[in-house]
Design a protein around this motif. Sequence first.
Motif, short mmCIF file in Angstrom:
data_model
loop_
_atom_site.label_atom_id
_atom_site.label_comp_id
_atom_site.label_asym_id
_atom_site.label_seq_id
_atom_site.Cartn_x
_atom_site.Cartn_y
_atom_site.Cartn_z
N LEU A 30 -8.92 -8.28 3.77
CA LEU A 30 -9.06 -8.01 3.23
C LEU A 30 -9.03 -7.00 1.67
CD1 LEU A 30 -10.72 -11.32 1.58
CD2 LEU A 30 -8.45 -10.93 2.21
N VAL A 31 -9.83 -6.51 2.12
CA VAL A 31 -9.41 -5.07 1.68
C VAL A 31 -8.22 -3.99 1.68
CG1 VAL A 31 -10.43 -2.89 0.51
CG2 VAL A 31 -11.42 -4.52 0.73
N PHE A 32 -8.04 -3.37 2.78
CA PHE A 32 -7.45 -3.07 3.34
C PHE A 32 -5.36 -3.59 3.11
CE2 PHE A 32 -10.52 -0.55 4.77
CZ PHE A 32 -10.41 0.57 4.53
N GLY A 33 -5.65 -4.98 3.40
CA GLY A 33 -4.39 -5.74 2.62
C GLY A 33 -4.12 -5.79 1.51
N GLY A 34 -5.29 -5.81 0.79
CA GLY A 34 -4.59 -5.63 -0.30
C GLY A 34 -3.94 -4.48 -1.38
N LEU A 35 -4.80 -3.41 -0.80
CA LEU A 35 -4.21 -1.84 -0.74
C LEU A 35 -2.48 -1.64 -0.25
CD1 LEU A 35 -7.67 -0.08 -0.39
CD2 LEU A 35 -5.93 -0.53 -2.51
N VAL A 36 -2.27 -2.08 0.60
CA VAL A 36 -0.76 -2.21 1.41
C VAL A 36 -0.09 -2.81 0.73
CG1 VAL A 36 0.66 -2.36 3.04
CG2 VAL A 36 -1.71 -1.68 3.47
N THR A 47 18.10 -0.29 -2.16
CA THR A 47 18.58 -2.00 -2.20
C THR A 47 18.44 -1.54 0.08
OG1 THR A 47 19.98 -1.44 -3.85
CG2 THR A 47 20.63 -3.03 -2.02
N PRO A 48 18.67 -0.89 0.16
CA PRO A 48 18.86 -1.24 2.06
C PRO A 48 17.70 -1.07 2.40
CG PRO A 48 19.46 1.27 2.04
CD PRO A 48 19.87 0.32 0.88
N ASN A 49 16.56 -1.16 2.14
CA ASN A 49 15.17 -1.37 3.12
C ASN A 49 14.19 -2.33 3.24
OD1 ASN A 49 12.19 0.05 2.61
ND2 ASN A 49 12.99 0.53 0.18
N PRO A 50 13.35 -2.31 4.11
CA PRO A 50 13.14 -3.57 5.06
C PRO A 50 11.93 -3.22 4.44
CG PRO A 50 13.24 -1.11 6.92
CD PRO A 50 14.40 -1.05 4.99
N GLN A 51 11.60 -2.85 3.15
CA GLN A 51 9.99 -3.37 3.04
C GLN A 51 10.10 -4.22 2.32
OE1 GLN A 51 9.05 0.08 0.31
NE2 GLN A 51 8.67 1.61 1.60
N PHE A 56 5.98 -8.81 2.46
CA PHE A 56 5.68 -10.56 3.26
C PHE A 56 4.26 -10.67 3.61
CE2 PHE A 56 5.88 -12.99 7.41
CZ PHE A 56 5.64 -14.47 6.38
N VAL A 57 4.39 -9.55 5.20
CA VAL A 57 3.07 -9.01 5.92
C VAL A 57 1.94 -8.93 5.34
CG1 VAL A 57 2.25 -7.62 8.19
CG2 VAL A 57 4.92 -8.34 8.05
N SER A 58 2.19 -8.18 4.34
CA SER A 58 0.96 -7.87 3.77
C SER A 58 0.18 -8.79 2.59
CB SER A 58 0.42 -6.55 2.50
OG SER A 58 1.92 -6.70 2.05
N ILE A 93 -1.04 -12.75 15.31
CA ILE A 93 -0.51 -13.07 15.08
C ILE A 93 -0.19 -11.94 14.40
CG2 ILE A 93 0.86 -14.24 13.17
CD1 ILE A 93 0.31 -16.67 15.50
N ALA A 94 -1.52 -12.55 13.14
CA ALA A 94 -1.63 -10.98 12.58
C ALA A 94 -1.45 -8.98 12.74
CB ALA A 94 -2.86 -11.05 11.68
N VAL A 95 -1.75 -8.79 14.12
CA VAL A 95 -1.50 -8.08 14.44
C VAL A 95 -0.14 -6.91 15.41
CG1 VAL A 95 -2.32 -6.51 17.41
CG2 VAL A 95 -4.00 -7.45 15.97
N VAL A 96 0.46 -8.51 15.53
CA VAL A 96 2.04 -8.09 15.75
C VAL A 96 2.48 -7.97 14.69
CG1 VAL A 96 3.99 -9.92 16.66
CG2 VAL A 96 1.58 -9.20 17.74
N PHE A 97 2.31 -9.09 14.18
CA PHE A 97 3.03 -8.57 12.34
C PHE A 97 2.41 -6.52 11.50
CE2 PHE A 97 4.01 -13.02 10.94
CZ PHE A 97 5.00 -13.14 11.97
N TYR A 98 1.17 -6.99 11.80
CA TYR A 98 1.04 -5.33 10.76
C TYR A 98 1.40 -4.18 11.92
CZ TYR A 98 -1.51 -5.78 6.11
OH TYR A 98 -2.04 -6.25 5.16
N LEU A 99 1.40 -4.32 13.20
CA LEU A 99 2.23 -3.35 13.86
C LEU A 99 3.55 -2.96 13.51
CD1 LEU A 99 1.18 -1.48 15.36
CD2 LEU A 99 1.69 -2.95 17.37
N SER A 100 4.50 -4.28 13.74
CA SER A 100 6.20 -4.37 13.14
C SER A 100 5.74 -3.92 12.09
CB SER A 100 5.63 -5.07 13.58
OG SER A 100 6.38 -6.95 12.43
#
Length: 155
Positions: A30-36, A47-51, A56-58, A93-100
């Motif tokens: 929760l702490v590190f995900g919240g910081l991200v 504008t053309p930014n995949p962030q 969404f992931v965080s 699922i969280a690992v795959v999402f966060y790694l991507s």
Amino acid sequence: MAAATQQMSSLPSGLRVCSTVPDILYLPELVFGGLVWILVASTHVTTPNPQGWVMFVSVFCFVMTFLWLVIFTCGGHKNSSAWATADFIYHLIAVVFYLSASVILAYMTIIFKYATSAPFDQYYKIYIAAVVFSYVATLLYFIHCILSAVRWKSF
């Protein structure tokens, strides 16, 4: 009877969630995900930014991890076998999402460094911090996934 008691004790509830492995990892996740989430939200987005995917992931992982923590703390997991399986699948699922998301964020940080001028130096430092925290969150979710898989296989 002993097997049923052992299964119920494998998934903690109440304050034991904060003292058992792998569930103790919920708080750092929760702490590190919240910081991200905070760091990416505070940067300059072109504008053309995949962030959007990184946001969404965080946000998704923060909310879902908080819900898992509340469910486990309140003792809402009556069927231990199904909850152990769901815990493993969620963390996978969280690992795959966060790694991507971490790879995308690192790539965008490299591009941002060479595409901007000196006034955006503060944003570059924020991006660097977000990349570091994103990879730490990925590592925490990975460790939690492995430990959840071990717990799931013990049923």
